[in-house]
Design a protein around this motif. Structure first.
Motif, PDB file in Angstrom:
ATOM      1  N   VAL A  84      -2.556  77.755  57.906  1.00 41.40           N
ATOM      2  CA  VAL A  84      -3.627  77.729  56.914  1.00 41.40           C
ATOM      3  C   VAL A  84      -3.091  77.201  55.601  1.00 41.40           C
ATOM      4  O   VAL A  84      -2.052  77.655  55.106  1.00 41.40           O
ATOM      5  CB  VAL A  84      -4.228  79.140  56.718  1.00 41.40           C
ATOM      6  N   GLY A  85      -3.792  76.232  55.037  1.00 40.27           N
ATOM      7  CA  GLY A  85      -3.370  75.667  53.766  1.00 40.27           C
ATOM      8  C   GLY A  85      -4.027  76.318  52.572  1.00 40.27           C
ATOM      9  O   GLY A  85      -3.471  76.321  51.483  1.00 40.27           O
ATOM     10  N   GLU A  86      -5.219  76.878  52.763  1.00 29.55           N
ATOM     11  CA  GLU A  86      -5.958  77.460  51.637  1.00 29.55           C
ATOM     12  C   GLU A  86      -6.953  78.475  52.160  1.00 29.55           C
ATOM     13  O   GLU A  86      -7.594  78.249  53.193  1.00 29.55           O
ATOM     14  CB  GLU A  86      -6.690  76.357  50.872  1.00 29.55           C
ATOM     15  N   LEU A  87      -7.087  79.592  51.453  1.00 32.24           N
ATOM     16  CA  LEU A  87      -8.126  80.581  51.757  1.00 32.24           C
ATOM     17  C   LEU A  87      -8.616  81.161  50.444  1.00 32.24           C
ATOM     18  O   LEU A  87      -7.851  81.806  49.725  1.00 32.24           O
ATOM     19  CB  LEU A  87      -7.590  81.687  52.664  1.00 32.24           C
ATOM     20  N   THR A  88      -9.879  80.931  50.105  1.00 36.71           N
ATOM     21  CA  THR A  88     -10.432  81.399  48.844  1.00 36.71           C
ATOM     22  C   THR A  88     -11.840  81.946  49.063  1.00 36.71           C
ATOM     23  O   THR A  88     -12.510  81.611  50.039  1.00 36.71           O
ATOM     24  CB  THR A  88     -10.506  80.260  47.802  1.00 36.71           C
ATOM     25  N   THR A 109      -8.376  87.146  45.758  1.00 38.92           N
ATOM     26  CA  THR A 109      -7.054  86.839  46.287  1.00 38.92           C
ATOM     27  C   THR A 109      -7.141  85.511  47.018  1.00 38.92           C
ATOM     28  O   THR A 109      -8.016  85.324  47.859  1.00 38.92           O
ATOM     29  CB  THR A 109      -6.577  87.924  47.268  1.00 38.92           C
ATOM     30  N   SER A 110      -6.255  84.579  46.694  1.00 40.09           N
ATOM     31  CA  SER A 110      -6.211  83.302  47.396  1.00 40.09           C
ATOM     32  C   SER A 110      -4.955  83.247  48.247  1.00 40.09           C
ATOM     33  O   SER A 110      -4.012  84.011  48.045  1.00 40.09           O
ATOM     34  CB  SER A 110      -6.223  82.137  46.400  1.00 40.09           C
ATOM     35  N   SER A 111      -4.961  82.354  49.209  1.00 42.79           N
ATOM     36  CA  SER A 111      -3.808  82.195  50.087  1.00 42.79           C
ATOM     37  C   SER A 111      -3.575  80.713  50.325  1.00 42.79           C
ATOM     38  O   SER A 111      -4.532  79.967  50.565  1.00 42.79           O
ATOM     39  CB  SER A 111      -4.048  82.919  51.413  1.00 42.79           C
ATOM     40  N   SER A 130      -7.068  85.478  37.412  1.00 41.17           N
ATOM     41  CA  SER A 130      -7.932  86.342  36.617  1.00 41.17           C
ATOM     42  C   SER A 130      -7.356  87.756  36.624  1.00 41.17           C
ATOM     43  O   SER A 130      -6.496  88.079  37.457  1.00 41.17           O
ATOM     44  CB  SER A 130      -9.347  86.340  37.196  1.00 41.17           C
ATOM     45  N   PRO A 131      -7.783  88.627  35.718  1.00 50.06           N
ATOM     46  CA  PRO A 131      -7.261  89.997  35.692  1.00 50.06           C
ATOM     47  C   PRO A 131      -7.418  90.692  37.038  1.00 50.06           C
ATOM     48  O   PRO A 131      -8.507  90.711  37.608  1.00 50.06           O
ATOM     49  CB  PRO A 131      -8.104  90.674  34.605  1.00 50.06           C
ATOM     50  N   GLY A 132      -6.342  91.226  37.561  1.00 51.01           N
ATOM     51  CA  GLY A 132      -6.358  91.902  38.843  1.00 51.01           C
ATOM     52  C   GLY A 132      -6.253  90.982  40.043  1.00 51.01           C
ATOM     53  O   GLY A 132      -6.134  91.452  41.171  1.00 51.01           O
ATOM     54  N   GLY A 133      -6.281  89.666  39.825  1.00 50.29           N
ATOM     55  CA  GLY A 133      -6.228  88.713  40.927  1.00 50.29           C
ATOM     56  C   GLY A 133      -4.811  88.486  41.430  1.00 50.29           C
ATOM     57  O   GLY A 133      -3.823  88.850  40.786  1.00 50.29           O
ATOM     58  N   SER A 134      -4.709  87.884  42.593  1.00 50.99           N
ATOM     59  CA  SER A 134      -3.401  87.576  43.156  1.00 50.99           C
ATOM     60  C   SER A 134      -3.477  86.293  43.964  1.00 50.99           C
ATOM     61  O   SER A 134      -4.551  85.873  44.402  1.00 50.99           O
ATOM     62  CB  SER A 134      -2.890  88.726  44.035  1.00 50.99           C
ATOM     63  N   ALA A 135      -2.328  85.674  44.158  1.00 48.95           N
ATOM     64  CA  ALA A 135      -2.209  84.468  44.979  1.00 48.95           C
ATOM     65  C   ALA A 135      -1.070  84.679  45.962  1.00 48.95           C
ATOM     66  O   ALA A 135       0.026  85.087  45.570  1.00 48.95           O
ATOM     67  CB  ALA A 135      -1.952  83.242  44.104  1.00 48.95           C
ATOM     68  N   ARG A 136      -1.329  84.411  47.235  1.00 53.17           N
ATOM     69  CA  ARG A 136      -0.343  84.612  48.295  1.00 53.17           C
ATOM     70  C   ARG A 136       0.120  83.249  48.802  1.00 53.17           C
ATOM     71  O   ARG A 136      -0.705  82.430  49.220  1.00 53.17           O
ATOM     72  CB  ARG A 136      -0.941  85.448  49.428  1.00 53.17           C
ATOM     73  N   TYR A 137       1.435  83.025  48.765  1.00 50.25           N
ATOM     74  CA  TYR A 137       2.024  81.768  49.203  1.00 50.25           C
ATOM     75  C   TYR A 137       2.794  82.015  50.499  1.00 50.25           C
ATOM     76  O   TYR A 137       3.660  82.888  50.551  1.00 50.25           O
ATOM     77  CB  TYR A 137       2.949  81.213  48.122  1.00 50.25           C
ATOM     78  N   VAL A 191       5.580  85.812  52.998  1.00 47.54           N
ATOM     79  CA  VAL A 191       4.517  85.709  51.998  1.00 47.54           C
ATOM     80  C   VAL A 191       5.054  86.133  50.629  1.00 47.54           C
ATOM     81  O   VAL A 191       5.592  87.236  50.478  1.00 47.54           O
ATOM     82  CB  VAL A 191       3.307  86.590  52.366  1.00 47.54           C
ATOM     83  N   VAL A 192       4.920  85.236  49.660  1.00 51.14           N
ATOM     84  CA  VAL A 192       5.231  85.549  48.266  1.00 51.14           C
ATOM     85  C   VAL A 192       3.904  85.745  47.550  1.00 51.14           C
ATOM     86  O   VAL A 192       3.073  84.830  47.506  1.00 51.14           O
ATOM     87  CB  VAL A 192       6.034  84.416  47.596  1.00 51.14           C
ATOM     88  N   GLU A 193       3.663  86.938  47.025  1.00 47.13           N
ATOM     89  CA  GLU A 193       2.402  87.240  46.355  1.00 47.13           C
ATOM     90  C   GLU A 193       2.628  87.390  44.857  1.00 47.13           C
ATOM     91  O   GLU A 193       3.429  88.219  44.424  1.00 47.13           O
ATOM     92  CB  GLU A 193       1.777  88.516  46.917  1.00 47.13           C
TER      93      GLU A 193
END
Length: 211
Positions: A84-88, A109-111, A130-137, A191-193
């Motif tokens: 998966v390249g992107e999940l939003t 949370t995006s991935s 955004s506040p409270g948001g996260s991104a997973r790589y 996964v790096v979050e």
């Protein structure tokens, strides 16, 4: 519109059983990958199931639209190898009070899968949270390889953590002033979050290296 529930057999299962999958094999592998990624990062609503709203296959990546058990619609870019390249989040679920579910209590949370250029052993990406948001790589790596991670930001509320392929912590929540460098002991997707626990929008750069 043709839809598929999350409980459908994966493409590999269908082929093994001699059943014709509901889409081409490459497209179905992309759909399966998106479903599995949503189950991993989407929380209880994704674990409860859902449906595939649509899929648009291309060699560059299949666009898959999913609705989880809570009604949130997700946009996913999947590939024919199941990655998966992107999940939003494309559309939050209505909470019954005129607001979108997740707008406050469930930050986005995006991935994204990290892909290195040919011949390169590292990559640098930028983002905002955004506040409270996260991104997973998501990075594929092997047991015995070395992983390097550095998060650069001017926002004090940003932190990061790293997960092994089995979901255990490789590194528990760390502030960006400390980089990570260490040997891996599992093979598979790490996964790096990056997380924003501050009160405002946070910008950051994250640098990855694997050797």
């Amino acid at each position: 519109m043709k839809t598929f529930t999350f409980i459908l057999a994966t493409a590999s299962m269908a082929i093994a059983l001699g059943i014709t999958p509901p889409a081409s094999a490459d497209e179905q592998f992309a759909i399966d990958g998106c479903i599995e990624r949503l189950r991993a990062v989407g929380g209880p609503d994704a674990q409860a199931g859902g449906e595939v709203l649509s899929s648009e296959f291309s060699e560059a990546g299949t666009l898959v639209m999913l609705r989880d058990g809570g009604g949130t619609v997700w946009r996913c870019i999947g590939y024919n190898d199941g990655s998966v390249g992107e999940l939003t989040v494309a559309e939050g679920a209505e909470d019954g009070g005129g607001a979108m579910a997740g707008a406050a209590s469930e930050p986005a949370t995006s991935s994204a899968r990290v892909r290195f250029d040919a011949g390169a052993s590292g990559a640098e990406l930028t983002g905002t949270l955004s506040p409270g948001g996260s991104a997973r790589y998501v990075l594929g790596a092997k047991d015995g390889q070395n992983l390097y991670v550095r998060v650069a930001t001017g926002d004090a509320g940003v932190s990061y953590q790293i997960f092994n392929p089995d979901g255990t912590f490789l590194l528990e929540q760390m502030t960006p002033d400390r980089e990570y460098r260490g040997q891996l002991w599992q093979s598979g997707d790490h996964v790096v979050e990056v997380i924003n626990r501050g009160g405002g929008t946070a910008a950051y750069n994250v640098i990855f290296g694997i050797d």
